[in-house]
Design a protein around this motif. Structure first.
Motif, PDB file in Angstrom:
ATOM      1  N   MET A 199     -11.691  24.304  -7.934  1.00  0.00           N
ATOM      2  CA  MET A 199     -12.986  23.914  -8.790  1.00  0.00           C
ATOM      3  C   MET A 199     -12.438  23.855 -10.561  1.00  0.00           C
ATOM      4  O   MET A 199     -11.725  24.977 -10.615  1.00  0.00           O
ATOM      5  N   THR A 200     -12.662  23.164 -11.296  1.00  0.00           N
ATOM      6  CA  THR A 200     -12.156  22.957 -12.670  1.00  0.00           C
ATOM      7  C   THR A 200     -13.562  23.505 -13.598  1.00  0.00           C
ATOM      8  O   THR A 200     -14.646  23.047 -13.220  1.00  0.00           O
ATOM      9  N   LYS A 201     -13.290  24.185 -14.632  1.00  0.00           N
ATOM     10  CA  LYS A 201     -14.249  24.564 -15.714  1.00  0.00           C
ATOM     11  C   LYS A 201     -14.267  23.764 -16.900  1.00  0.00           C
ATOM     12  O   LYS A 201     -13.088  23.841 -17.495  1.00  0.00           O
ATOM     13  N   GLY A 202     -15.427  22.891 -17.166  1.00  0.00           N
ATOM     14  CA  GLY A 202     -15.189  22.274 -18.466  1.00  0.00           C
ATOM     15  C   GLY A 202     -15.669  22.753 -19.470  1.00  0.00           C
ATOM     16  O   GLY A 202     -15.734  24.128 -19.604  1.00  0.00           O
ATOM     17  N   GLY A 203     -16.152  22.014 -20.652  1.00  0.00           N
ATOM     18  CA  GLY A 203     -16.625  22.653 -21.688  1.00  0.00           C
ATOM     19  C   GLY A 203     -18.091  22.842 -21.641  1.00  0.00           C
ATOM     20  O   GLY A 203     -18.777  22.700 -20.740  1.00  0.00           O
ATOM     21  N   ALA A 204     -18.560  23.368 -22.978  1.00  0.00           N
ATOM     22  CA  ALA A 204     -19.955  23.870 -23.094  1.00  0.00           C
ATOM     23  C   ALA A 204     -21.074  22.637 -22.907  1.00  0.00           C
ATOM     24  O   ALA A 204     -20.786  21.326 -23.368  1.00  0.00           O
ATOM     25  N   VAL A 205     -21.841  22.738 -22.125  1.00  0.00           N
ATOM     26  CA  VAL A 205     -23.134  21.844 -21.821  1.00  0.00           C
ATOM     27  C   VAL A 205     -24.443  22.431 -22.182  1.00  0.00           C
ATOM     28  O   VAL A 205     -24.491  23.860 -21.939  1.00  0.00           O
ATOM     29  N   ARG A 206     -25.383  21.589 -22.270  1.00  0.00           N
ATOM     30  CA  ARG A 206     -26.764  21.982 -22.303  1.00  0.00           C
ATOM     31  C   ARG A 206     -27.389  21.772 -21.092  1.00  0.00           C
ATOM     32  O   ARG A 206     -26.960  20.894 -20.095  1.00  0.00           O
ATOM     33  N   GLY A 207     -28.596  22.649 -20.580  1.00  0.00           N
ATOM     34  CA  GLY A 207     -29.073  22.382 -19.410  1.00  0.00           C
ATOM     35  C   GLY A 207     -28.333  22.842 -18.163  1.00  0.00           C
ATOM     36  O   GLY A 207     -27.483  23.263 -18.218  1.00  0.00           O
ATOM     37  N   THR A 208     -29.104  22.576 -17.036  1.00  0.00           N
ATOM     38  CA  THR A 208     -28.762  22.946 -15.699  1.00  0.00           C
ATOM     39  C   THR A 208     -28.881  21.654 -14.814  1.00  0.00           C
ATOM     40  O   THR A 208     -29.723  20.922 -15.085  1.00  0.00           O
ATOM     41  N   GLY A 209     -27.968  21.590 -13.810  1.00  0.00           N
ATOM     42  CA  GLY A 209     -28.172  20.836 -12.710  1.00  0.00           C
ATOM     43  C   GLY A 209     -27.194  20.396 -11.846  1.00  0.00           C
ATOM     44  O   GLY A 209     -26.313  20.776 -12.038  1.00  0.00           O
ATOM     45  N   THR A 210     -27.321  19.523 -10.673  1.00  0.00           N
ATOM     46  CA  THR A 210     -26.348  19.177 -10.027  1.00  0.00           C
ATOM     47  C   THR A 210     -26.153  17.565  -9.676  1.00  0.00           C
ATOM     48  O   THR A 210     -27.390  16.985  -9.638  1.00  0.00           O
ATOM     49  N   THR A 211     -24.962  17.109  -9.848  1.00  0.00           N
ATOM     50  CA  THR A 211     -24.769  15.614  -9.567  1.00  0.00           C
ATOM     51  C   THR A 211     -23.852  15.525  -8.440  1.00  0.00           C
ATOM     52  O   THR A 211     -22.765  15.940  -8.631  1.00  0.00           O
ATOM     53  N   ILE A 212     -24.246  14.733  -7.461  1.00  0.00           N
ATOM     54  CA  ILE A 212     -23.086  14.564  -6.386  1.00  0.00           C
ATOM     55  C   ILE A 212     -22.917  13.089  -6.438  1.00  0.00           C
ATOM     56  O   ILE A 212     -23.879  12.118  -6.192  1.00  0.00           O
ATOM     57  N   PHE A 213     -21.758  12.777  -6.520  1.00  0.00           N
ATOM     58  CA  PHE A 213     -21.010  11.300  -6.150  1.00  0.00           C
ATOM     59  C   PHE A 213     -20.334  11.312  -4.783  1.00  0.00           C
ATOM     60  O   PHE A 213     -19.610  12.193  -4.757  1.00  0.00           O
ATOM     61  N   PHE A 214     -20.660  10.289  -4.222  1.00  0.00           N
ATOM     62  CA  PHE A 214     -19.895  10.098  -2.959  1.00  0.00           C
ATOM     63  C   PHE A 214     -19.794   8.619  -2.652  1.00  0.00           C
ATOM     64  O   PHE A 214     -20.679   7.653  -3.099  1.00  0.00           O
ATOM     65  N   ARG A 215     -18.623   8.369  -1.748  1.00  0.00           N
ATOM     66  CA  ARG A 215     -18.394   6.971  -1.391  1.00  0.00           C
ATOM     67  C   ARG A 215     -18.152   7.056   0.238  1.00  0.00           C
ATOM     68  O   ARG A 215     -17.379   7.850   0.639  1.00  0.00           O
ATOM     69  N   PRO A 216     -19.051   6.431   1.131  1.00  0.00           N
ATOM     70  CA  PRO A 216     -18.867   6.854   2.526  1.00  0.00           C
ATOM     71  C   PRO A 216     -17.592   6.271   3.144  1.00  0.00           C
ATOM     72  O   PRO A 216     -16.839   5.255   2.316  1.00  0.00           O
ATOM     73  N   ASP A 217     -17.099   6.784   4.142  1.00  0.00           N
ATOM     74  CA  ASP A 217     -15.918   6.449   4.509  1.00  0.00           C
ATOM     75  C   ASP A 217     -15.639   5.261   5.645  1.00  0.00           C
ATOM     76  O   ASP A 217     -16.289   5.220   6.591  1.00  0.00           O
ATOM     77  N   GLU A 218     -15.120   4.268   5.089  1.00  0.00           N
ATOM     78  CA  GLU A 218     -14.751   2.959   6.084  1.00  0.00           C
ATOM     79  C   GLU A 218     -14.385   3.227   7.426  1.00  0.00           C
ATOM     80  O   GLU A 218     -14.453   2.328   8.187  1.00  0.00           O
ATOM     81  N   LYS A 219     -13.655   4.556   7.364  1.00  0.00           N
ATOM     82  CA  LYS A 219     -13.083   4.635   8.932  1.00  0.00           C
ATOM     83  C   LYS A 219     -14.104   5.078   9.819  1.00  0.00           C
ATOM     84  O   LYS A 219     -13.960   5.135  11.139  1.00  0.00           O
TER      85      LYS A 219
END
Length: 635
Positions: free
Chosen positions: A153-173
């Motif tokens: 897991m990488t730690k980025g810069g300062a941000v406002r607010g809280t929350g979660t974003t999930i990006f996913f691409r289903p596996d064609e296999k």
């Protein structure tokens, strides 16, 4: 037997069970299973709203149509290290089955995610997943490939607010097709916006460059109005009956009688659609019946010699039921059915008194509803009388009054192991008869396109010879006289050519079963066979079968560059050798069957009315709205 030892025992670890048996977790790898991945992540975001930690949800379908992002402004998935497992909670949740914060009510009072497997299942079945978390003033990011972390897991810069974003691409296999359907996503999110009136939902469709803000503070009362309008149903009264109890387990129901002949109830538990109903839905149905019967007895309404059944009372009802339960007991990970026994009485205790009060306080509207119920009872009696002409006497007379063109099973007498193939035309029927296993497979050929039975009475449908033959062969009767216990076959399989005409005939048959024998679909007895449209031969000993043009291109793309495939297009089932038909379409070991399911009877009803009803303007509107989805139109 002597070779079977401990060495033969396999133990699937981590997320490997999900990739080996995805159907156990998402119901299948078809389009429905593909979209279920999205619903799992959306449900997690909604759980944050349910517990007062979020008020916005954004779903983005990216330009490729094969990847999505789901973001919320909730607390954010924890990123600190777990004291026992020595890895971040983010990684633990996304890579471990049965890991999460919803096994107790310490963090979530109401939740749809009870098993701790949803997000990790999505990760396991995705070619790529990226989780971005805003928490404690910082942004954290972690990538995964087919469920395996890529670096840490990488730690980025300062941000406002809280929350979660999930990006996913289903596996064609895993999934034969990974293309999401924007309209399916939009409709699902719109449903959620009605169930959660205070949640602001945004759907960004990058494939079309569109952005939709979905907010419906009117809740399920407006939802019922929408369903009635979209289903092209005429309300019996403009009023939507509303029942609600907020303390303890929140229970809310809204429903309206219409002039439709179908009953349509959509139920939700903690915001999750229970497509197969359950104890809460049973409680609502019984409450409606009890309230109406109580009204009839209290007011001594004369029934004029008719016997009223629960189906008569609920005919034409369009309703939405939403309950919020601390400890819901779902049947399976897909959460399509609720099993909590106490919910039956709890829902009854809310809906029944509310409906009784409404009926007593609105006598003119109540009389209109009672009159409609009596008409339904008389129509059922007429249907029963008409259906008696073709009702079989039982399993013991398998060869009595059967259609002459039916090639029945030769030895199997057990309905659960018998199959009936309904085949297009005598030529295809001949190939199917030669290629079948006569012991347990029966074949009924049809002659040409059958009657469009949309809007047709049971009695008129039975006057059509082909439909009457189907009813005779099945042995169940029709309409109110339908009896599943006398069904002669465990599977009814529609076997049509893999072309436009075949699809048309399949649609007409589906219309007949949905309108006149819907219990066959509810009992999971109806299937559609997928015969190949192309044979692709490579060299002397490599053969592929393609179901359609898209499948053909996928197969060709997977072949080595120096391959020289020989492609044969079948003109129809009648042109296919019996042996080929047997190997590709008839044998249970090698065939592909599509089970016919009703996700929403309201939406299914509206679809049949639009595409096969008497109003051509509805079809025109549908074609204009969806013309962009077709590469070519066969008109």
């Amino acid at each position: 037997m002597s070779g079977y030892t401990a060495q033969n025992i396999e133990v699937l670890e981590g997320l490997e069970p999900v990739r080996k048996r995805p159907a156990m977790y998402i119901g299948g790898v078809d389009s429905r299973g593909l979209h279920h991945l999205l619903w799992e992540i959306v449900d997690n975001a909604v759980d944050e709203y349910l517990n007062g930690h979020a008020d916005t949800l954004t779903v983005t379908l990216h330009k490729d149509g094969r990847s999505v992002s789901i973001g919320d402004n909730g607390r954010g998935i924890p990123i600190d290290k777990h004291p026992k497992f020595k890895k971040s909670a983010l990684e633990l949740i996304l890579t471990t089955l049965h890991a999460g914060g919803k096994f107790s009510d310490a963090n979530y009072t109401h939740s749809g995610g009870l098993h701790g497997v949803g997000a990790s299942v999505v990760n396991a079945l995705s070619k790529e997943m990226v989780a971005t978390v805003k928490r404690g003033g910082r942004e954290y990011r972690q990538e995964f490939r087919r469920g395996i972390p890529v670096n840490g897991m990488t730690k980025g810069g300062a941000v406002r607010g809280t929350g979660t974003t999930i990006f996913f691409r289903p596996d064609e296999k895993i999934f034969p097709r990974t293309q999401f359907v924007a309209e399916t996503i939009k409709l699902h999110l719109e449903d959620i916006s009605f169930i959660h009136g205070g949640l602001k939902i945004t759907f960004v469709d990058e494939t079309k460059g569109e952005r939709h803000t979905l907010s419906n503070p009117g809740g399920i009362v407006d939802y019922v109005t929408k369903l009635v309008g979209e289903g092209n149903k005429k309300p019996l009264a403009d009023v939507v009956i509303h029942a609600i109890r907020s303390e303890g387990e929140r229970i809310e129901a809204a429903f309206q009688w219409t002039e439709s002949t179908e009953e349509s109830i959509r139920s939700y538990v903690n915001g999750i659609r229970t497509a197969s109903g359950g104890t809460h839905e049973s409680g609502m149905r019984s409450a409606v019946v009890k309230a109406v019967r109580g009204y009839l007895e209290t007011h001594k309404v004369p029934l004029k010699g008719v016997s009223i059944t629960p189906d008569d009372i609920r005919e034409g009802v369009v309703g939405v039921l939403s309950v919020f339960v601390r400890e819901p007991q779902f049947q399976g990970q897909t959460k399509e059915r609720l099993n909590n026994p106490e919910l039956n009485a709890n829902v009854d205790g809310v809906v029944r008194p509310a409906l009784e009060d409404w009926l007593n306080n609105n006598p003119s509207l109540a009389d209109r509803i009672i009159g409609r119920i009596i008409m339904a009872a008389r129509a059922r009696q007429a249907s029963r009388d008409a259906a008696k002409e073709v009702k079989r006497k039982g399993h013991g007379t398998r060869r009595v009054n059967l259609p002459g063109k039916l090639a029945d099973c030769t030895s199997s007498t057990k309905p659960e192991e018998s199959e009936l193939f309904i085949v297009e035309g005598d030529s295809a029927g001949g190939s199917a008869k030669q290629g079948r296993s006569a012991r347990f497979q029966a074949v009924l050929p049809l002659r040409g396109k059958i009657l469009n039975s949309e809007g047709v009475t049971h009695a008129r449908a039975l006057k059509h010879a082909e439909l009457a033959d189907i009813v005779q062969a099945l042995g169940t009767g029709i309409g109110d006289n339908f009896n599943i216990s006398t069904l002669r076959y465990g599977k009814i399989i529609l076997l049509m050519d893999a072309d436009y005409d075949g699809h048309h005939i399949s649609t007409l048959l589906l219309t007949f079963f949905f309108r006149h024998m819907p219990e066959l679909i509810r009992q999971r007895r109806l299937f559609i066979a997928k015969p190949p449209l192309y044979k692709i031969k490579v060299g002397k000993d490599q053969t592929h079968w393609a179901h359609d043009d898209v499948h053909r291109e996928e197969i060709l793309a997977s072949l080595p560059k120096n391959a020289r495939p020989e492609i044969t297009r079948f003109k129809g089932l009648g042109e296919m050798p019996a042996r080929t038909l047997s190997e590709t379409t008839l044998k249970p070991e090698t065939r592909t069957l599509l089970e016919v399911k009703i996700d929403s009877e309201v939406e299914a009803d509206a679809t049949f009315v639009t595409l096969l009803g008497k109003d051509p303007s509805l079809r025109y509107g549908f074609i204009m709205d969806h013309s962009g989805l077709a590469d070519e139109l066969d008109i």
